[in-house]
Write an enzyme that holds these catalytic residues in place. Structure first.
Site, PDB file in Angstrom:
ATOM      1  N   ASP A  29     -14.614  -1.306  19.622  1.00 47.61           N
ATOM      2  CA  ASP A  29     -13.389  -2.005  19.214  1.00 47.61           C
ATOM      3  C   ASP A  29     -13.008  -3.128  20.183  1.00 47.61           C
ATOM      4  OD1 ASP A  29     -12.926   0.148  20.966  1.00 47.61           O
ATOM      5  OD2 ASP A  29     -10.827   0.355  20.367  1.00 47.61           O
ATOM      6  N   HIS A  52     -11.192   4.879  32.552  1.00 50.52           N
ATOM      7  CA  HIS A  52     -11.485   5.172  31.149  1.00 50.52           C
ATOM      8  C   HIS A  52     -12.735   6.055  31.071  1.00 50.52           C
ATOM      9  CE1 HIS A  52     -10.712   4.697  26.974  1.00 50.52           C
ATOM     10  NE2 HIS A  52     -11.735   3.930  26.696  1.00 50.52           N
TER      11      HIS A  52
END
Lengths: 304, 304
Positions: B66, B142
């Site tokens: 994304d 992350h």
């Protein structure tokens, strides 16, 4: 059983004039087949209210970006939507590597399985078969390995003529009639002659998809007599040389292929960005092959 | 000189609710910088009337789809549009492989050069510098290597106070004044004192981009006091556990980071598809940090 083709994109090379890149959804014998997958195809599916999770089979014609850059996004979204059933992809050699490298760096373990068939360039090859349909790849003539696809409904069973059918006939007998058999009495004599109680089968429909290719009559045997042919028509006839150089086809040439292959209808697409107004392309193709239509985004073309 | 951020997409994971995936265009000191490039970014550029060819620098935060699935399509379209000048890309390790494999199978030799800098995960690293700007990567927290980006205007020159400036002053003298020097007469005495004829420099602006990351105060030193902070806020506070599991941030947490880092303004984005209405996210963040805004697609946020 009708088949239908919904156009999700048909612009060449880059998105332009609100036209997306190549993708279309063929529904044959109630099975949806996604053919090519340009960037943004998942958005086009949404826009056309097509549920991506219903798609179990995706065909990729070649590895130019305008035909596959939307595939990895679609694969990824199906995963994020929680897909568990297998996804079957049929594409060119190399597609496996491309998918694998994207999944590797995103550290994604898909929660569904991809069955990837890489067709070999050069021969007509059976890619898919179920009880109703056969799908083949066949070679096109482009700058890189590129396949067309032929979708064939198998011969269908005879149809029961319900007006004449005795009401008390058990289901096993009806199946016999559909299979073309006569129904015999206990002495082995014909009680219900098949011809009297059935109608001929519905026609078996065929669809062929040809993108991208230069004008090449060698593809005609593969698409001979199909009910509907999608053939690229990137340029108009005055750009014939440019079409040949870039291994693309003109409107006139696509219409000639349709005419020589004696197809039922022709859809043209893969329009160059230079053409904002497509009417002249349609007019030019129709002057050679009357039953030509523009593969416009959002339009659906169906056969009974 | 103002800077501005145009939001091209800010939905998480998949496109939904007519929201595209992450991408934004920062224009600082008149140079456009594209940050992240979700699928369909080239279409978003068109929609927002931004000429893709003007972009010479693209920053990719990490290799979740994304945030980069639109990059190869953009690279390809720039080639097809005839680009010749270099394109500079700053992204995670692996991006070079991904671009290379796509170009390999499409047999594309780009007619322009890509200068690809793969940042190393872990340290603050200078990625770009010209006479006016410095851009750094810094580590986010992350699931895969992911960098934030810090865009800093360098200290600016003093501004001439044109109301007081003698009309006959030659350009070389004006440059001296801008550089903070006094202008001397032939005897070496101060003729025009810098302080009298100039105003302090315009402020040097800073912008930081943080997507995707879990709540982690370790990033605060990198973004301390920036004028504008974009920070992901995938979930609302009641989904705090899910946010931590998936290495994302809640609205409240993003606002806390903004507060603790003493930034000027906060833009939140990377909204989970579960939130169609974003007002509650904004309200929740504002309850902690008043100067919060939603990074809504098509909106532009600027600083003078």
């Amino acid at each position: 059983m009708p088949f239908s083709v919904k156009i999700l994109g048909s612009n060449a090379s880059v998105p332009a004039h609100n036209r997306n890149q190549t993708s279309q959804l063929l529904t044959m014998m109630q099975v949806p087949f996604l053919i090519d997958c340009g960037e943004g195809t998942q958005l086009q599916l949404k826009k056309n209210k097509i549920k991506a999770q219903k798609i179990d089979h995706i065909f990729i014609s070649h590895l130019h970006g305008d035909h596959y850059y939307g595939l990895i996004g679609l694969i990824s979204s199906l995963h994020l939507y929680g897909r568990q059933k297998d996804l079957n992809i049929y594409g060119p050699p190399g597609l496996k590597d491309i998918i694998a490298i994207n999944l590797k760096y995103s550290q994604t373990n898909l929660n569904y399985k991809i069955n990837l068939t890489e067709w070999e360039y050069g021969d007509k090859q059976l890619l898919f078969e179920n009880q109703n349909i056969q799908i083949y790849s066949f070679p096109l003539n482009h700058r890189i390995p590129c396949s067309g696809f032929l979708f064939e409904e198998k011969p269908k069973k005879r149809r029961i003529n319900r007006k004449l059918l005795p009401i008390d006939l058990p289901p096993s007998r009806i199946i016999q009639l559909k299979n073309g058999e006569d129904i015999l009495d206990e002495e082995g004599k014909v009680k219900y002659a098949n011809k009297e109680y059935t109608l001929p089968p519905a026609p078996s429909r065929t669809y062929a998809f040809c993108s991208d290719t230069k004008y090449d009559e060698a593809i005609i045997p593969y698409i001979q007599g199909v009910d509907m042919l999608y053939h690229e028509a990137t340029f108009m006839e005055d750009m014939k040389e440019r079409a040949a150089q870039t291994h693309h086809t003109t409107t006139t040439e696509a219409a000639l292929i349709a005419q020589k292959a004696n197809v039922g209808r022709l859809l043209i697409g893969h329009f160059s960005t230079r053409y904002k107004d497509l009417q002249p392309m349609l007019d030019e193709a129709k002057s050679v092959f009357e039953k030509t239509e523009l593969a416009l985004e959002g339009h659906e073309f169906s056969e009974d």
